[in-house]
Design a protein around this motif. Structure first.
Motif, PDB file in Angstrom:
ATOM      1  N   SER A 173      12.505  25.468   9.369  1.00 59.54           N
ATOM      2  CA  SER A 173      12.690  26.830   9.846  1.00 59.54           C
ATOM      3  C   SER A 173      12.917  26.881  11.351  1.00 59.54           C
ATOM      4  O   SER A 173      13.685  27.699  11.820  1.00 59.54           O
ATOM      5  CB  SER A 173      11.518  27.706   9.443  1.00 59.54           C
ATOM      6  N   ASN A 200      16.356  25.676  11.743  1.00 58.97           N
ATOM      7  CA  ASN A 200      17.212  26.693  11.145  1.00 58.97           C
ATOM      8  C   ASN A 200      17.280  27.924  12.036  1.00 58.97           C
ATOM      9  O   ASN A 200      18.304  28.581  12.111  1.00 58.97           O
ATOM     10  CB  ASN A 200      16.712  27.051   9.746  1.00 58.97           C
ATOM     11  N   GLY A 225      20.673  27.958  12.564  1.00 58.19           N
ATOM     12  CA  GLY A 225      21.029  28.725  11.376  1.00 58.19           C
ATOM     13  C   GLY A 225      21.756  30.014  11.696  1.00 58.19           C
ATOM     14  O   GLY A 225      22.708  30.398  11.019  1.00 58.19           O
ATOM     15  N   GLY A 250      25.257  29.124  12.569  1.00 62.45           N
ATOM     16  CA  GLY A 250      26.003  28.822  11.350  1.00 62.45           C
ATOM     17  C   GLY A 250      26.383  30.084  10.597  1.00 62.45           C
ATOM     18  O   GLY A 250      27.510  30.221  10.108  1.00 62.45           O
ATOM     19  N   SER A 251      25.454  31.040  10.513  1.00 62.70           N
ATOM     20  CA  SER A 251      25.737  32.297   9.822  1.00 62.70           C
ATOM     21  C   SER A 251      26.823  33.087  10.532  1.00 62.70           C
ATOM     22  O   SER A 251      27.735  33.619   9.890  1.00 62.70           O
ATOM     23  CB  SER A 251      24.474  33.150   9.724  1.00 62.70           C
ATOM     24  N   SER A 305      30.166  31.470  10.037  1.00 56.36           N
ATOM     25  CA  SER A 305      30.641  31.702   8.677  1.00 56.36           C
ATOM     26  C   SER A 305      31.169  33.122   8.515  1.00 56.36           C
ATOM     27  O   SER A 305      32.267  33.330   7.990  1.00 56.36           O
ATOM     28  CB  SER A 305      29.515  31.424   7.684  1.00 56.36           C
ATOM     29  N   ASN A 331      23.774  26.087   7.488  1.00 56.68           N
ATOM     30  CA  ASN A 331      22.814  26.929   6.758  1.00 56.68           C
ATOM     31  C   ASN A 331      22.245  26.219   5.539  1.00 56.68           C
ATOM     32  O   ASN A 331      21.046  26.293   5.274  1.00 56.68           O
ATOM     33  CB  ASN A 331      23.470  28.242   6.325  1.00 56.68           C
ATOM     34  N   THR A 382      18.276  25.375   5.033  1.00 54.12           N
ATOM     35  CA  THR A 382      17.605  26.026   3.918  1.00 54.12           C
ATOM     36  C   THR A 382      17.034  24.991   2.957  1.00 54.12           C
ATOM     37  O   THR A 382      15.889  25.108   2.501  1.00 54.12           O
ATOM     38  CB  THR A 382      18.584  26.952   3.168  1.00 54.12           C
ATOM     39  N   ASN A 430      28.107  37.578   3.120  1.00 49.75           N
ATOM     40  CA  ASN A 430      27.514  36.780   4.202  1.00 49.75           C
ATOM     41  C   ASN A 430      26.734  37.658   5.171  1.00 49.75           C
ATOM     42  O   ASN A 430      25.670  37.269   5.654  1.00 49.75           O
ATOM     43  CB  ASN A 430      28.594  36.012   4.960  1.00 49.75           C
ATOM     44  N   SER A 475      23.400  38.504   3.642  1.00 47.15           N
ATOM     45  CA  SER A 475      22.451  37.393   3.720  1.00 47.15           C
ATOM     46  C   SER A 475      21.946  37.206   5.148  1.00 47.15           C
ATOM     47  O   SER A 475      20.791  36.832   5.353  1.00 47.15           O
ATOM     48  CB  SER A 475      23.076  36.103   3.185  1.00 47.15           C
ATOM     49  N   LEU A 476      22.795  37.475   6.129  1.00 45.63           N
ATOM     50  CA  LEU A 476      22.360  37.385   7.524  1.00 45.63           C
ATOM     51  C   LEU A 476      21.339  38.474   7.834  1.00 45.63           C
ATOM     52  O   LEU A 476      20.354  38.229   8.532  1.00 45.63           O
ATOM     53  CB  LEU A 476      23.572  37.492   8.454  1.00 45.63           C
ATOM     54  N   TYR A 480      18.016  37.480   6.534  1.00 48.91           N
ATOM     55  CA  TYR A 480      17.404  36.471   7.407  1.00 48.91           C
ATOM     56  C   TYR A 480      16.532  37.140   8.466  1.00 48.91           C
ATOM     57  O   TYR A 480      15.473  36.655   8.816  1.00 48.91           O
ATOM     58  CB  TYR A 480      18.509  35.635   8.057  1.00 48.91           C
TER      59      TYR A 480
END
Length: 141
Positions: A2, A5, A9, A12-13, A16, A46, A50, A102, A105-106, A109
Motif C-alpha cells: 500500500s 501503491n 499507484g 499509474g491510475s 491509465s 496498479n 494491488t 477507470n 476505480s480511481l 481508491y
C-alpha cells in the motif's frame, strides 16, 4: 504494497485514465498504439501494487485462492469489455466508457481507506508504525 501503491499507484491510475480517454480521439494508428502502451504501463503499476497488497494481507491458507481471484477479475474485466464493445459499437465510445470505469476505480481508491502495509513501514525504517499496522490488521479480523 500500500505504501508503494500510494506513491506510484496514483500515477499509474492517472496515466491509465488520461491515455485511455486520449485514445478515443487518436488521429491515427501510431498515436493510438503509443497511448495504449502508456495505458498498459499504468495498468501494470496498479496491478502489481494491488496484487502485492492483497497477498500480503491474505492469511496463508487463502493466498493461492486470492491470487486466483485477482487473475479472474482481470479476465472477467476483459470479457466485460468485449460485451461493452458489442453494445457501443464505435471504438471512440468504447475508450470513453473504459476511461469512465477507470475514473470510478480511481475515486474508490480515495474514498475507501486501506490499511498501510507493515512491510512497507519496515522497509522505510518505521518499526513502531509497522507494529501499529499489524495490530490494526489483527483487530479487523
Amino acid at each position: 504494497s500500500s505504501g508503494i501503491n500510494a506513491e506510484y499507484g496514483i500515477l499509474g491510475s492517472v496515466l491509465s485514465v488520461v491515455s485511455v480517454a486520449a485514445s478515443s480521439v487518436a488521429p491515427n494508428y501510431q498515436v493510438l498504439l503509443f497511448l495504449r502502451i502508456i495505458s498498459g504501463f499504468g495498468i501494470f503499476v496498479n496491478f502489481t501494487g494491488t496484487y502485492c497488497w492483497v497477498i500480503e494481507y491474505a492469511p496463508t491458507y487463502l493466498r493461492i485462492p486470492m491470487s486466483g481471484f485477482i487473475a479472474l477479475g482481470w479476465v472477467a474485466g476483459l470479457y466485460c469489455s468485449i460485451g461493452l464493445s458489442y453494445l457501443l459499437g464505435d471504438w471512440h465510445n468504447i475508450f470513453l466508457a473504459i476511461a469512465g470505469v477507470n475514473i470510478l476505480s480511481l475515486l474508490a481508491y480515495f474514498l475507501i481507506p486501506l490499511p498501510e502495509s507493515p512491510r512497507f513501514s519496515l522497509i522505510k525504517g518505521r518499526e513502531e508504525e509497522a507494529k501499529k499496522d499489524f495490530e490494526e490488521a489483527r483487530q479487523d479480523q
